[in-house]
Structures are given as C-alpha cells and as structure tokens.
Motif scaffolding. Structure first.
Motif, PDB file in Angstrom:
ATOM      1  N   MET A  88      -3.553   7.420  -5.374  1.00  0.00           N
ATOM      2  CA  MET A  88      -3.824   8.116  -4.121  1.00  0.00           C
ATOM      3  C   MET A  88      -2.602   8.838  -3.578  1.00  0.00           C
ATOM      4  SD  MET A  88      -6.274   5.311  -2.187  1.00  0.00           S
ATOM      5  CE  MET A  88      -6.529   6.414  -0.800  1.00  0.00           C
ATOM      6  N   VAL A  89      -1.513   8.793  -4.346  1.00  0.00           N
ATOM      7  CA  VAL A  89      -0.268   9.426  -3.910  1.00  0.00           C
ATOM      8  C   VAL A  89      -0.020  10.676  -4.753  1.00  0.00           C
ATOM      9  CG1 VAL A  89       2.219   9.116  -3.601  1.00  0.00           C
ATOM     10  CG2 VAL A  89       0.664   7.175  -3.255  1.00  0.00           C
ATOM     11  N   ASP A 127       0.852  -1.196   0.000  1.00  0.00           N
ATOM     12  CA  ASP A 127       0.000   0.000   0.000  1.00  0.00           C
ATOM     13  C   ASP A 127       0.892   1.252   0.000  1.00  0.00           C
ATOM     14  OD1 ASP A 127      -1.826   1.986   0.409  1.00  0.00           O
ATOM     15  OD2 ASP A 127      -2.619   1.208   2.300  1.00  0.00           O
ATOM     16  N   LEU A 128       0.817   2.040  -1.071  1.00  0.00           N
ATOM     17  CA  LEU A 128       1.615   3.262  -1.151  1.00  0.00           C
ATOM     18  C   LEU A 128       0.975   4.425  -0.393  1.00  0.00           C
ATOM     19  CD1 LEU A 128       2.765   3.271  -4.894  1.00  0.00           C
ATOM     20  CD2 LEU A 128       4.088   2.619  -2.863  1.00  0.00           C
ATOM     21  N   LEU A 163       5.242  10.191  -5.608  1.00  0.00           N
ATOM     22  CA  LEU A 163       5.079   8.810  -6.059  1.00  0.00           C
ATOM     23  C   LEU A 163       6.411   8.106  -6.285  1.00  0.00           C
ATOM     24  CD1 LEU A 163       3.272   6.504  -6.968  1.00  0.00           C
ATOM     25  CD2 LEU A 163       3.215   7.513  -9.267  1.00  0.00           C
ATOM     26  N   GLU A 164       7.316   8.742  -7.015  1.00  0.00           N
ATOM     27  CA  GLU A 164       8.585   8.099  -7.335  1.00  0.00           C
ATOM     28  C   GLU A 164       9.381   7.800  -6.073  1.00  0.00           C
ATOM     29  OE1 GLU A 164      10.968   6.094  -9.665  1.00  0.00           O
ATOM     30  OE2 GLU A 164       9.178   7.143 -10.419  1.00  0.00           O
ATOM     31  N   GLU A 165       9.358   8.748  -5.136  1.00  0.00           N
ATOM     32  CA  GLU A 165      10.113   8.567  -3.885  1.00  0.00           C
ATOM     33  C   GLU A 165       9.572   7.386  -3.089  1.00  0.00           C
ATOM     34  OE1 GLU A 165      11.106  10.987   0.273  1.00  0.00           O
ATOM     35  OE2 GLU A 165      10.071  11.995  -1.397  1.00  0.00           O
ATOM     36  N   ARG A 166       8.236   7.252  -3.001  1.00  0.00           N
ATOM     37  CA  ARG A 166       7.644   6.150  -2.234  1.00  0.00           C
ATOM     38  C   ARG A 166       7.925   4.801  -2.903  1.00  0.00           C
ATOM     39  NH1 ARG A 166       1.813   7.895   0.420  1.00  0.00           N
ATOM     40  NH2 ARG A 166       2.361  10.052   0.942  1.00  0.00           N
TER      41      ARG A 166
END
Length: 396
Positions: free
Chosen positions: A287-288, A246-247, A293-296
């Motif tokens: 949802m990010v 889950d991001l 997004l890329e960092e997560r």
C-alpha cells in the motif's frame, strides 16, 4: 459469551468429622469396651484445568465454593465418611493467586492439571484410640479440624507461542487470518480488536505454533487508556513478540512514531516484558508507493534503533508471511529444545515470567488506586454492557 480474564472467588475446604465417644454394649457380653470410631477427613478444594473452557465468566456469577465436611465417627468402631473433594474447572492458562498474601499458588497450563488450593480438615479421633492397659474406659476424643479457606484471584492468560504487538489497525487481525484458520473481524475502516484471537499456524505436517492477537495498544495505554493494558498480561507466556508496524496508517501519525509509541507503552507496563525476544514486522508494503517504501521502512528502523532483521510483509496478500512463519517455527523449536535439555534455562524462563507477572500486576494495581483516588474506575466490569463474543479458535 463475554471474555473474562480475571475473577475473585472464596473457597473453603470441609471440616474434619469429630471422633465418637462410645462404649460397647451388648446382651450376654459381660465386659464391653470403648468402640468410638474416628471422624472422616474434610473434602479439599481442587482446581482442574479444562480445555473446554476459554473464559472465567462463570466465576462472575458463582463466587463461593465450599467442599463437603467429613462425617462424625460412630459406635462399633465405625469411621465417618470422608467429605468429597470439590473440583472446580478453570480454563487452561489460569494463574491462581492468594488475595490476602499475594502469593502465587500455581499455574494451570495443561489440560487435566490439578491444583489443591484448600486442604480439608483432619479427622478427629474416637475414644477407641485412647484405650490402653491403664486406661480401660477412656472418655477422651478429639474434634476434627476446620478446613482451609482462602480468597483467590484467578487470572487467565492466553497460551500462545507468538504474540502480536502493535497499534490498532496495524494489521494484526489480518495477519492472523492470513497465516491460520482463525477468522477475527477485519474491516476497511479503522477499528480495534475487542478480545484476544488465537490461531494455529500449520507450517508443515507435524509442525505448528499458536499465535495470539490482542487488542491494539494506544498512546497512554500504560496509564489505563483504551483496552490495551487490560490484555498486555496475555503476552507473558508468549515466547516471541511480533511487533507489527503499519507502513500506511490511516491517521497523520507516521509509521516511525507508531512503532515508538507501542514500544514505550510496553516498557512502561513491564520492563521485563519489553526485554522479551521481539521481532519487527513492517506490514502493508503493497500500500506504499514504491519510491517511498525504503524511506518509511528505514524510518521505523532508525526510530527504534533496530539492529535485527526487519520482515517486510503484506498480510492481506500473504506476501512475505510464509518466510516469516518458517523462521518463527525454527526459532520456537530451538527454544523448546533448549528448555527441554537445560534445567537452568527452564528456571530462568520461570523467573522471567514471574517477574513480568509481578510488574504487570503492580502496574494495574497502581492504576486502580490512582483512579480510585480520582473518583474514577478501572475495572473489567466496564465492558459488561456490551456483549463481545469470544473469538478464540484453534484449528489444526
């Protein structure tokens, strides 16, 4: 109906009938002779895989199964009737273990497959069998032997090609709803699946595979916390594990931390299971915030030391799921072809499954012993007070 995936039963095969001691007696016949017939064989106990069953719940109420004994022999060389075999229906995916020896007697993985678990007793011989030129009036007979008896442990494992692995609320149930016709419960608040869910993913007209969603794993699951360890054994027969992360988690835990927790618990439960072919799926990309997004995603990849492909999807909108399912179908067909062509590959797969079974079983047994010494309980009956419906749905 409650989902029950373990049960213990006692089975006993029928005794063989005794041989008969009899001599021919008939009016106007000057000389008679031995005419004692043999007894009948005892009935055996046979387990039969039935695709109409999806739980072992019936064995919580009936625990003793005894086959018919053979009838004794009679005069006039009449053989006793054979005892009828006792056939017990079990769900497909049931593993049968002798509780006394720990020996695995077999796996029932196809509808209609049969497994004899207790051999019926052999029949006794009547005195006719012992007549000879020097023994015209034999009085010898033999008794039938007793049938085998065993205490069996039945373990049901969900049969699926792909298993979903992850923490609660990672989106596993939403994913299975998105790619199949199965409808497990989902909600916009944190909760975990309580029973396994199955769905058939139809990729093309004649191409499909089965995906299984099990209750989410929480930190400490390998020590008995939560429902996760109770169902981890269902991943034994899955050829590919989809690790869904889950991001956009509800709590303060980061996606990277959540991913590591799931993998660590898997390793502690069964190192062999952790070495199964595992794919990384990063869920809830919609949802990010775009700038995060890329960092997560990279954070999860770095935390796991991931070297393979990482799929980015949104289960709720279906983004990225079609490509993932096509790739899964391709990989599964390659595996099926390899197993069909190579005896070595089949033996290796069989050995790996047996090792995972053994590791998982030993882990659960050690936890039960630990809890027993601490005066606690780790038993499937802990869940009997709540009527959890089985949500297993095959849709073609």
């Amino acid at each position: 109906m409650k989902f029950v995936d373990e049960a213990s039963i006692y089975v006993r095969a029928g005794k063989g009938g005794n041989g008969c001691l009899s001599f021919w007696r008939e009016k106007f016949v000057a000389k008679g002779g031995p005419d004692g017939g043999d007894g009948g064989n005892g009935g055996s106990v046979v387990l039969v895989a039935d695709d109409a069953l999806n739980t072992l719940i019936d064995f919580r109420f009936t625990k003793k199964y005894i086959a018919d004994s053979g009838e004794n022999g009679q005069g006039r060389d009449m053989t006793g009737s054979k005892g009828a075999d006792l056939e017990i229906k079990v769900p497909i995916g049931t593993t049968v273990i002798d509780e006394d020896t720990g020996e695995t007697l077999g796996d029932l993985v196809r509808g209609g497959q049969k497994l004899k678990v207790a051999q019926g007793g052999h029949h006794g011989l009547g005195n006719t069998r012992f007549k000879s030129s020097t023994n015209r009036a034999p009085r010898q007979t033999t008794k039938g032997t007793v049938g085998e008896e065993r205490t069996l442990k039945l373990e049901m494992k969900v049969l699926a090609d792909v298993g979903l692995l992850g923490l609660p609320n990672a989106g596993k149930s939403t994913f299975i709803r998105a790619v199949s016709s199965a409808k497990p419960k989902v909600a916009d608040y944190p909760f975990t699946t309580l029973v396994p869910n199955l769905g058939v993913v139809k990729v093309k007209k004649h191409q499909s595979f089965v995906v299984a969603d099990i209750p989410g794993i929480i930190e400490g699951a390998s020590e008995g916390a939560g429902l996760g360890i109770r169902f981890l054994k269902h991943l034994v027969r899955n050829r590919i594990l989809l690790h869904i992360v889950d991001l956009a988690p509800w709590d303060e835990i980061t996606p990277a931390e959540a991913a590591v927790i799931a993998v660590n618990e898997l390793h502690q439960f069964s190192p062999a299971l952790a070495e199964r072919d595992r794919w990384l799926v990063l869920n809830k990309v919609d949802m990010v915030p775009e700038e995060e997004l890329e960092e997560r995603c990279q954070g999860v990849i770095d935390a796991l030391g991931w070297k393979g492909k990482a799929y980015r999807i949104s289960a709720i909108s279906g983004e990225g799921t079609e490509i993932l399912c096509l790739d899964l179908m391709t990989a599964l067909e390659e595996q099926r072809e390899l197993l069909a062509e190579s005896e070595e590959a089949r033996e290796k797969e069989k050995a790996v499954r047996a090792l995972i079974d053994e590791e998982g079983r030993n882990r659960i047994m050690s936890l039960r012993e630990k809890r027993r010494k601490a005066g606690q309980a780790l038993d499937d009956d802990d869940f009997d007070d709540d009527d959890y419906d089985v949500e297993v749905e095959y849709v073609s």
